[in-house]
Design an enzyme around this catalytic site. Structure first.
Site, PDB file in Angstrom:
ATOM      1  N   GLU A  32      -2.744 -30.743   1.765  1.00 22.33           N
ATOM      2  CA  GLU A  32      -2.602 -31.386   3.080  1.00 22.33           C
ATOM      3  C   GLU A  32      -3.683 -30.820   3.978  1.00 22.33           C
ATOM      4  OE1 GLU A  32       1.219 -31.673   5.022  1.00 22.33           O
ATOM      5  OE2 GLU A  32       2.250 -31.803   3.093  1.00 22.33           O
ATOM      6  N   GLU A  61       6.024 -26.969   1.272  1.00 21.81           N
ATOM      7  CA  GLU A  61       6.108 -26.071   2.447  1.00 21.81           C
ATOM      8  C   GLU A  61       7.447 -25.341   2.516  1.00 21.81           C
ATOM      9  OE1 GLU A  61       4.893 -28.182   6.009  1.00 21.81           O
ATOM     10  OE2 GLU A  61       2.824 -28.233   5.324  1.00 21.81           O
TER      11      GLU A  61
END
Ligand code: AHR
Length: 502
Positions: free
Chosen positions: A292, A173
């Site tokens: 995720e 991320e």
């Protein structure tokens, strides 16, 4: 009664399911590692300190791949802290989760745990506070046979054989301002490209996942994917995609529509990746790693009483309800129906932290509600996904008009000719009569019908009532004249298993 109709043809496929679609994720976060995977002294702990009660449940989920060690954690992680004699490993501040990391569990323990769990390790490297050099060192430690400094360190640590870790994530991320070492797309794209080059020079057999956006709502979503891939396209194999959904407003119809938004998100990332390919006149296709995904909202903002810098604090622990399980089931259906481009997916996470498995430290482990649709999809969702023509009644949800009440995926097992229909009735009040036209699929009959529902959509499983919410066998589905018919209960997840009749 509401009616929905699905038409299938045994010759028309979306694609083959990559088993890694049913992966998991274990981060150094809260009690995922300590008190989850690893708890020496626990009555069920084995010789390595791994909780065997948790291992058994993970094996039941049958997760072919496990992502580690983060997540946000990895962006401040020195992997060298987690190898070597345990008593000499440093305790460090984990700035991602304001916790104290003992490093008692590290790369060697993770690989050993994966071997016992039946999972292939998928390791993320730190491209936040560190960079390509630390990434290639860790890869050398894991995969080089020996005779070099880092591979000899692994051997000296008691692991003579290389680990052969195939899947690697280039950071986590990196578009998020909360991320340690957050970067712009051009900064990250350059670093990811250079790390990828060094890593593939170290071991050309590996596959690499470059970070896409941390969510569809990020202001840089879309532009991030294309700019990062402009830099790294030739050196990476997958782009990551992450999403979590919640029901903070207690709007169940809108919540149940979220798996459709997940489908839009996938198609947008595919479009971004393919636009980069088009500009390069390349026929190469970057696949997606949905590394995720889950429901996550119950624990938001709920850790105020836990002091900072605790070891394995009980944070990010969601108690999942029936409606959460329905949404997770819907998300699994979305993943299956996009199996031509999504090759890897990791339910985030595996134990205690927004997880299908919950434990008490020193006590028992049990299955949360979301465990059930995942375990069923992992078991019965391997094979070839069939194309569907779906006619369904629709409802208007906040933010999404015209949501089909039926959400379904149909998976053919080529070896046996068996078919599994995963079907979600998103209508909260009414039964839905489902008919499935089974064209060119042989002589199928209903072998089993499992359904997950509860009168109380907020029902949960607890230590005291671990089986409060569990799948039940249902009856009344049949095949006649090549048509499957089943009446789905309101707000229910259904697994209809059909086998060839002799
Ligand atoms: O899974 C929990 C966290 O969610 C991860 O650490 C991070 O990558 C994401 O934002």
């Amino acid at each position: 009664m509401l009616r929905a109709r699905v038409t299938l043809d045994g010759d028309f496929f979306v694609g083959e399911v990559d088993p890694r679609l049913f992966g998991g994720f274990a981060e150094h976060l809260g009690r995922c590692i300590y008190g989850g995977l690893y708890e020496p002294g626990h009555p069920s702990a084995d010789e390595d300190g791994f909780r065997t009660d948790v291992l058994e449940l993970v094996r039941e989920l049958d997760m072919p791949v496990m992502r580690y060690p983060g997540g946000n954690f990895v962006s401040g992680y020195n992997w060298e802290d987690g190898v070597g004699p345990p008593e000499q490993r440093p305790r460090r501040l984990d700035l991602a989760w304001k916790s104290l990391e003992t490093n008692r569990f590290g790369t060697d323990e993770f690989v050993a745990w994966c071997r016992k769990a039946g999972s292939e390790p998928m390791i993320a490297v730190n491209l936040g506070t560190r960079g390509p050099d630390a990434a290639r060192s860790l890869l050398e430690y894991c995969n080089h046979r020996g005779g070099s400094a880092w591979s000899d360190l692994r051997r000296a640590n008691g692991h003579p054989e290389p680990y052969g870790v195939k899947l690697w994530c280039l950071g986590n991320e990196m578009d998020g301002p909360w991320q340690m070492g957050h970067k712009t797309a051009s900064e990250y794209g350059r670093v990811a490209c250079e790390a990828a080059k060094l890593m593939k020079l170290t071991d050309p057999r590996i596959e690499l996942v470059v970070c896409g956006s941390s969510g569809r709502g990020m202001p840089t979503f879309g532009a991030w994917e294309t700019e990062v891939l402009d830099h790294a396209f030739d050196h990476v194999d997958y782009v990551s995609i992450h999403t979590y959904y919640g029901n903070a407003d207690d709007d169940t119809p809108a919540f149940l529509s979220k798996p459709d938004e997940m489908g839009d998100f996938i198609e947008e990332v595919v479009a971004c990746a393919d636009s980069v390919a088009a500009r390069r006149r390349s026929s190469r296709r970057i696949m997606l790693s949905f590394d995720e995904w889950n429901v996550w909202f119950h624990s938001h903002g709920g850790h105020k009483e836990i002091p900072d810098w605790s070891v394995a604090p009980p944070i990010v622990e969601d108690d999942y309800t029936v409606e959460d399980a329905l949404v997770v089931g819907g998300m699994l259906i979305t993943l299956l129906n996009h199996c031509d481009r999504v090759k890897i997916a990791c339910l985030a996470q595996v134990v205690n932290v927004i997880a299908p498995i919950m434990t008490v430290t020193g006590g028992p482990a049990w299955r949360q509600t979301i465990f059930h649709p995942f375990a069923q999809a992992s078991r019965f969702g391997r094979g070839s996904v069939l194309r569907q023509v779906v006619e369904s009644p629709r409802y208007d949800a906040r933010g999404r008009p015209g949501v089909p009440c039926l959400k379904s995926a149909c998976v053919l097992e080529p070896a046996t000719g068996g078919l599994t229909v995963f079907a979600l009735n998103r209508c909260l009040q009414e039964e839905l009569e489902l008919t499935v036209e089974l064209r060119a699929l042989g002589n199928l009959r209903v072998a089993e019908w499992l359904t997950l529902r509860h009168d109380d959509l907020k029902a949960v499983n607890t230590r005291e009532r671990p089986d409060n919410v569990a799948p039940q066998a249902a009856e009344g589905a049949s095949v006649a004249g090549g048509t499957l018919t089943a009446v789905l209960q309101p707000a229910s997840w259904n697994v209809l298993r059909l086998s060839q009749a002799g």
